[in-house]
Design a protein around this motif. Structure first.
Motif, PDB file in Angstrom:
ATOM      1  N   LEU A 110       1.023  -0.911   0.441  1.00 26.83           N
ATOM      2  CA  LEU A 110      -0.326  -0.124  -0.262  1.00 26.83           C
ATOM      3  C   LEU A 110       1.068   1.356  -0.254  1.00 26.83           C
ATOM      4  O   LEU A 110       0.568   2.073  -0.314  1.00 26.83           O
ATOM      5  CB  LEU A 110      -0.697   0.439   1.286  1.00 26.83           C
ATOM      6  CG  LEU A 110      -1.753  -0.945   1.294  1.00 26.83           C
ATOM      7  CD1 LEU A 110      -3.097  -1.102   2.830  1.00 26.83           C
ATOM      8  CD2 LEU A 110      -3.003  -0.740   0.292  1.00 26.83           C
ATOM      9  N   THR A 111       1.838   1.533   0.939  1.00 27.69           N
ATOM     10  CA  THR A 111       2.717   2.263   0.927  1.00 27.69           C
ATOM     11  C   THR A 111       3.156   2.733  -0.620  1.00 27.69           C
ATOM     12  O   THR A 111       4.163   3.778  -0.865  1.00 27.69           O
ATOM     13  CB  THR A 111       4.191   2.207   1.752  1.00 27.69           C
ATOM     14  OG1 THR A 111       3.104   2.105   3.540  1.00 27.69           O
ATOM     15  CG2 THR A 111       4.790   3.849   2.032  1.00 27.69           C
ATOM     16  N   GLN A 112       4.020   1.166  -1.442  1.00 28.24           N
ATOM     17  CA  GLN A 112       4.677   1.690  -2.346  1.00 28.24           C
ATOM     18  C   GLN A 112       3.633   2.342  -3.983  1.00 28.24           C
ATOM     19  O   GLN A 112       4.015   2.364  -4.069  1.00 28.24           O
ATOM     20  CB  GLN A 112       5.104   0.970  -2.654  1.00 28.24           C
ATOM     21  CG  GLN A 112       6.330   0.140  -1.954  1.00 28.24           C
ATOM     22  CD  GLN A 112       6.788  -1.101  -2.335  1.00 28.24           C
ATOM     23  OE1 GLN A 112       6.455  -1.795  -3.442  1.00 28.24           O
ATOM     24  NE2 GLN A 112       7.817  -1.348  -1.984  1.00 28.24           N
ATOM     25  N   ASN A 113       2.521   2.162  -3.417  1.00 25.50           N
ATOM     26  CA  ASN A 113       1.631   2.395  -3.947  1.00 25.50           C
ATOM     27  C   ASN A 113       0.724   3.452  -4.017  1.00 25.50           C
ATOM     28  O   ASN A 113      -0.288   3.863  -4.078  1.00 25.50           O
ATOM     29  CB  ASN A 113       0.212   1.584  -4.344  1.00 25.50           C
ATOM     30  CG  ASN A 113       1.034   0.275  -5.565  1.00 25.50           C
ATOM     31  OD1 ASN A 113       0.174   0.355  -6.853  1.00 25.50           O
ATOM     32  ND2 ASN A 113       1.126  -0.645  -4.946  1.00 25.50           N
ATOM     33  N   GLY A 114       1.273   4.832  -3.141  1.00 21.05           N
ATOM     34  CA  GLY A 114       0.432   5.429  -2.528  1.00 21.05           C
ATOM     35  C   GLY A 114      -0.043   6.110  -1.302  1.00 21.05           C
ATOM     36  O   GLY A 114      -0.751   7.530  -1.404  1.00 21.05           O
ATOM     37  N   ILE A 115      -0.604   5.156  -1.038  1.00 16.58           N
ATOM     38  CA  ILE A 115      -1.568   4.534  -0.110  1.00 16.58           C
ATOM     39  C   ILE A 115      -0.250   4.670   1.478  1.00 16.58           C
ATOM     40  O   ILE A 115      -0.096   3.628   1.523  1.00 16.58           O
ATOM     41  CB  ILE A 115      -2.122   3.567  -0.072  1.00 16.58           C
ATOM     42  CG1 ILE A 115      -2.976   3.923  -1.598  1.00 16.58           C
ATOM     43  CG2 ILE A 115      -4.367   3.750   0.799  1.00 16.58           C
ATOM     44  CD1 ILE A 115      -4.164   2.790  -1.639  1.00 16.58           C
ATOM     45  N   PRO A 116      -0.095   5.212   2.012  1.00 16.45           N
ATOM     46  CA  PRO A 116       0.076   5.174   3.660  1.00 16.45           C
ATOM     47  C   PRO A 116      -0.121   4.528   4.741  1.00 16.45           C
ATOM     48  O   PRO A 116      -1.291   4.852   4.622  1.00 16.45           O
ATOM     49  CB  PRO A 116       1.125   6.827   4.093  1.00 16.45           C
ATOM     50  CG  PRO A 116       0.608   7.767   2.726  1.00 16.45           C
ATOM     51  CD  PRO A 116      -0.424   7.018   2.146  1.00 16.45           C
ATOM     52  N   ALA A 117       0.428   4.041   4.963  1.00 18.55           N
ATOM     53  CA  ALA A 117      -0.172   2.068   5.979  1.00 18.55           C
ATOM     54  C   ALA A 117       0.456   2.400   6.985  1.00 18.55           C
ATOM     55  O   ALA A 117       2.049   2.031   7.325  1.00 18.55           O
ATOM     56  CB  ALA A 117      -0.643   0.690   4.634  1.00 18.55           C
ATOM     57  N   ALA A 118      -0.002   2.463   8.032  1.00 25.16           N
ATOM     58  CA  ALA A 118       1.476   1.580   9.229  1.00 25.16           C
ATOM     59  C   ALA A 118       1.071   0.480   9.657  1.00 25.16           C
ATOM     60  O   ALA A 118      -0.350   0.095   9.797  1.00 25.16           O
ATOM     61  CB  ALA A 118       0.904   2.597  10.584  1.00 25.16           C
ATOM     62  N   GLU A 119       1.658  -0.858   9.814  1.00 27.04           N
ATOM     63  CA  GLU A 119       1.508  -2.233  10.368  1.00 27.04           C
ATOM     64  C   GLU A 119       1.531  -2.357  12.220  1.00 27.04           C
ATOM     65  O   GLU A 119       1.817  -1.216  13.168  1.00 27.04           O
ATOM     66  CB  GLU A 119       2.362  -2.801  10.018  1.00 27.04           C
ATOM     67  CG  GLU A 119       4.236  -2.445  10.169  1.00 27.04           C
ATOM     68  CD  GLU A 119       4.749  -2.708   9.269  1.00 27.04           C
ATOM     69  OE1 GLU A 119       5.913  -4.119   9.752  1.00 27.04           O
ATOM     70  OE2 GLU A 119       5.628  -2.755   7.880  1.00 27.04           O
ATOM     71  N   LEU A 120       0.588  -2.942  12.645  1.00 30.33           N
ATOM     72  CA  LEU A 120       0.753  -3.280  13.716  1.00 30.33           C
ATOM     73  C   LEU A 120       0.826  -4.791  13.928  1.00 30.33           C
ATOM     74  O   LEU A 120      -0.438  -5.502  13.415  1.00 30.33           O
ATOM     75  CB  LEU A 120      -0.382  -2.380  14.809  1.00 30.33           C
ATOM     76  CG  LEU A 120      -0.195  -2.917  16.175  1.00 30.33           C
ATOM     77  CD1 LEU A 120       0.845  -1.993  16.999  1.00 30.33           C
ATOM     78  CD2 LEU A 120      -1.709  -2.616  17.043  1.00 30.33           C
ATOM     79  N   HIS A 121       1.628  -5.162  14.658  1.00 29.38           N
ATOM     80  CA  HIS A 121       1.485  -7.370  14.552  1.00 29.38           C
ATOM     81  C   HIS A 121       2.581  -7.862  15.654  1.00 29.38           C
ATOM     82  O   HIS A 121       3.629  -6.979  16.647  1.00 29.38           O
ATOM     83  CB  HIS A 121       1.911  -7.845  13.472  1.00 29.38           C
ATOM     84  CG  HIS A 121       3.583  -7.300  12.536  1.00 29.38           C
ATOM     85  ND1 HIS A 121       4.494  -7.316  12.561  1.00 29.38           N
ATOM     86  CD2 HIS A 121       3.499  -6.215  11.634  1.00 29.38           C
ATOM     87  CE1 HIS A 121       5.276  -6.967  12.578  1.00 29.38           C
ATOM     88  NE2 HIS A 121       4.807  -6.316  11.426  1.00 29.38           N
TER      89      HIS A 121
END
Length: 690
Positions: free
Chosen positions: A313-324
């Motif tokens: 998603l980040t590489q496609n222009g949608i900043p996304a944070a992750e949680l795991h």
């Protein structure tokens, strides 16, 4: 007094007014909440109570044990935080006329406790305890407790794994009255003697069913066993299975049961959608659902899928944070802070975020893969439509997952018909809403600098330490932190500011996506503004590659000439050594050891070293050689060979040759000469120049 007669319309209006009055939500003041806490809640725009709060507060404020059952997002945290602080507060607000006198008395009590903590035999003994299954939930509870506790001068702290012991022990020794903890780390600190639970007056177990699923009930029982029997215990759980009922029967004394909603109760403001798609369209469908402007959480099944989807998603222009679970606690806090503050609108998470994340304004929850059980489905869905807000839940399934998903949703009390969709379907675009502008080149460091955001001053969590991870106990000294005696920032502080400015510049340049430059453009940009001979020469060589080729040929020719001269010199040296060796061998065969002038003259004796240096053998050597010759001749006679009439020097040379080269050492053999030259230790040149 004459009787009053009411017509039917008047009676109907009165009955309707009474019904509205009964349905009107109660305020916290009407429920008996102390005045200081009402002021704090009103400042946060919380004036009326939710159903579970209105149902439990009268009993919990009176000190009764509580068993609360309700769905996620129903306001359970505030339902136990208010009575926890109210019962631990040592100053009664009703005894004072105004808040100034109340605060003065609170400060006096705090100073008395500070004097107690300075004693040498002081052992931290919190008076309030909250047990939570996950770190995120512990932080969420602490954020709710913090402003309520500060008005009474009560300090709070969090205790969980994944961080250093030193900070937690320091906070306990500083006088933490309320501890929000995960069971594992709390038991470790108790074994180390860092605190004791003997003085706990109020204990809360939140999300008890989740603790049972995670295997935390045994340590919970051990911790509750250390608490005084007359302490108030409040337990909140969605269900009473997996051993939770045993905890209730063992530790709660005549609990008051409050069940507002069942575990499988659905929220009226929550809308469920089941989208059936193909394996090829699923990734594009997920990207489309994540491209909107509103906040949304995407749930995956494994940690690897979470990392992969967030990166995609980040590489496609949608900043996304992750949680795991593979993230450290600092990384979890930074990602949650970025999502809370609105720096990113998309959070990709595993089931570790299904409980404990309380972010307002989550419009959409996307289950990229359906969960394994209905309980996980309900808790994932509970991240949206919280506190009276509306929200949508999308479950994406493949054709082979349709039957299992239908059974799971039936167990969860839902009946939703799957819809065949593509990324361009109207049902999908309606949920997406307004599409956000793509942002390329985003990184987490741009929005959240390195460090724990919960402890950062004036961070997103609150101002001057309020409503943040822990209180600001510096007494106003933070304004000079990072400065030397002259008021000038330290070198490290100046470097941090410079790096921050550079990051902001990179952010501005990254807002607009630019295609990657080719090599010539990158070189031109690198040397832009330079005016020197080196740059001009490099540019000239770059524009004329034949110059580089000519210089390369010259370099190779020069290198070959040096190599040729080296090997020619080596070959000449070898040939000279061979000639000298042949001359020496010839003299040895003839018995000539050198210049006749150096031979020993009659009447003069020379030392053994001088005689050896001039080639003449000593007396001891001659005797040894004579014995060797006799053995040599005897050996030849025993083999039936002809007696060797050569000189002693020739025989000695053959013996040395035999030992050195492994040959027979006989000069008159048929192949003696050939074997000597064949086995000679002669260095040969790599190649001949002529």
């Amino acid at each position: 007094m004459p009787d009053t007669v009411f017509d039917e319309d008047t009676l109907a209006a009165a009955s309707e007014a009474m019904g509205e009055e009964e349905e009107r939500p109660l305020t916290f003041a009407e429920l008996g909440v102390p005045g200081p806490l009402v002021r704090v809640l009103a400042a946060d725009d919380k004036k009326t109570a939710f159903p579970i709060q209105a149902d439990t507060l009268p009993d919990s404020l009176a000190g009764r044990d509580i068993l609360g059952r309700g769905r996620t997002g129903s306001g359970k945290t505030l339902a136990f935080s208010i009575p926890l602080v109210a019962r631990l507060g040592e100053v009664d607000a009703n005894e004072y006329e105004n808040m100034s006198q109340f605060r003065h008395e609170v400060d006096r009590v705090k100073q008395a406790h500070a004097k107690e903590r300075r004693a040498d035999d002081f052992v931290p003994h919190p008076r309030g305890l909250v047990l939570a299954p996950t770190r995120e939930l512990a932080n969420q509870i602490n954020d709710v407790l913090m402003p309520l506790a500060q008005i009474y001068g009560i300090n709070t702290t969090t205790v969980y794994g994944g961080v250093r012991y030193a900070r937690q022990i320091r906070d306990l020794q500083a006088g933490a009255d309320i501890v929000v903890a995960c069971p594992g780390r709390l038991e470790d600190l108790i074994e180390q003697g860092a605190l004791t639970l003997d003085k706990v007056e109020v204990a809360v177990i939140d999300e008890a069913d989740e603790m049972a699923d995670m295997g935390f009930l045994p340590p919970v029982k051990r911790l509750l066993g250390q608490i005084s029997f007359d302490a108030q215990i409040m337990l909140f759980s969605a269900t009473l299975d997996h051993g939770v009922d045993e905890v209730v029967e063992t530790f709660l004394s005549d609990p008051k049961v409050h069940s507002v909603d069942s575990a499988t109760a659905t929220v009226d403001e929550m809308t469920h959608h089941v989208f059936k798609t193909t394996q090829g369209n699923r990734h594009e469908l997920v990207r489309t659902l994540a491209s909107g402007k509103g906040r949304r959480i995407l749930f995956t099944r494994t940690k690897f899928q979470t990392q992969k989807l967030a990166k995609d998603l980040t590489q496609n222009g949608i900043p996304a944070a992750e949680l795991h679970g593979n993230l450290s606690q600092n990384q979890r806090d930074r990602n949650l802070a970025a999502f809370n503050s609105g720096d990113v609108n998309v959070m990709v998470a595993t089931d570790v975020a299904a409980r404990g994340i309380d972010v307002s304004g989550v419009e959409l929850v996307v289950q990229v893969e359906p969960p394994e059980d209905p309980k996980s489905f309900l808790h994932r869905s509970g991240r949206t439509a919280r506190a009276g807000h509306s929200g949508d839940v999308v479950t994406i399934i493949l054709p082979n997952q349709r039957r299992r998903t239908r059974r799971m949703m039936r167990e969860a009390g839902l009946t939703v018909e799957p819809i065949d969709v593509t990324p361009d379907s109207p049902e999908v675009l309606e949920l997406v809403g307004e599409v956000a502008e793509p942002v390329f080149g985003w990184t987490l460091e741009q929005s959240q600098p390195v460090g724990n955001p919960r402890r950062r001053k004036n961070g997103k969590g609150g101002a001057d330490g309020e409503r943040s991870g822990r209180p600001n106990r510096s007494g106003g000294r933070n304004k000079d932190r990072g400065k030397d005696k002259g008021g000038k920032p330290f070198k490290s502080e100046r470097k941090d500011r410079r790096d921050r400015d550079q990051r902001e510049e990179r952010n501005d340049s990254a807002k607009k996506f630019e295609p990657k430059k080719n090599r010539a453009e990158r070189r031109a940009a690198k040397f832009e503004g330079r005016d020197n001979r080196e740059f001009e020469a490099r540019e000239h060589r770059w524009e004329h590659p034949e110059i580089q080729e000519e210089r390369r040929e010259q370099h190779e020719e020069k290198r070959n000439n040096k190599r040729r001269e080296k090997y020619t010199r080596l070959h000449e040296q070898q040939r000279s050594d061979n000639e000298q060796r042949e001359t020496t061998n010839k003299r040895r065969n003839d018995g000539d050891y050198g210049n006749t002038d150096n031979r020993r003259k009659p009447g003069k004796k020379k030392s053994g070293q001088l005689a050896k240096r001039q080639g003449a053998p000593s007396k001891k050597q001659r005797k040894s050689e004579a014995r060797a010759e006799r053995r040599y001749d005897d050996d030849r006679r025993s083999k039936g060979k002809k007696y060797d009439e050569r000189s002693s020097d020739a025989k000695r040379y053959d013996r040395h040759t035999e030992v050195k080269r492994g040959g027979r050492g006989e000069r008159h053999d048929k192949h003696a000469g050939q074997s000597r030259h064949r086995h000679a230790n002669i260095r040969k040149a790599p190649f001949r120049t002529r």
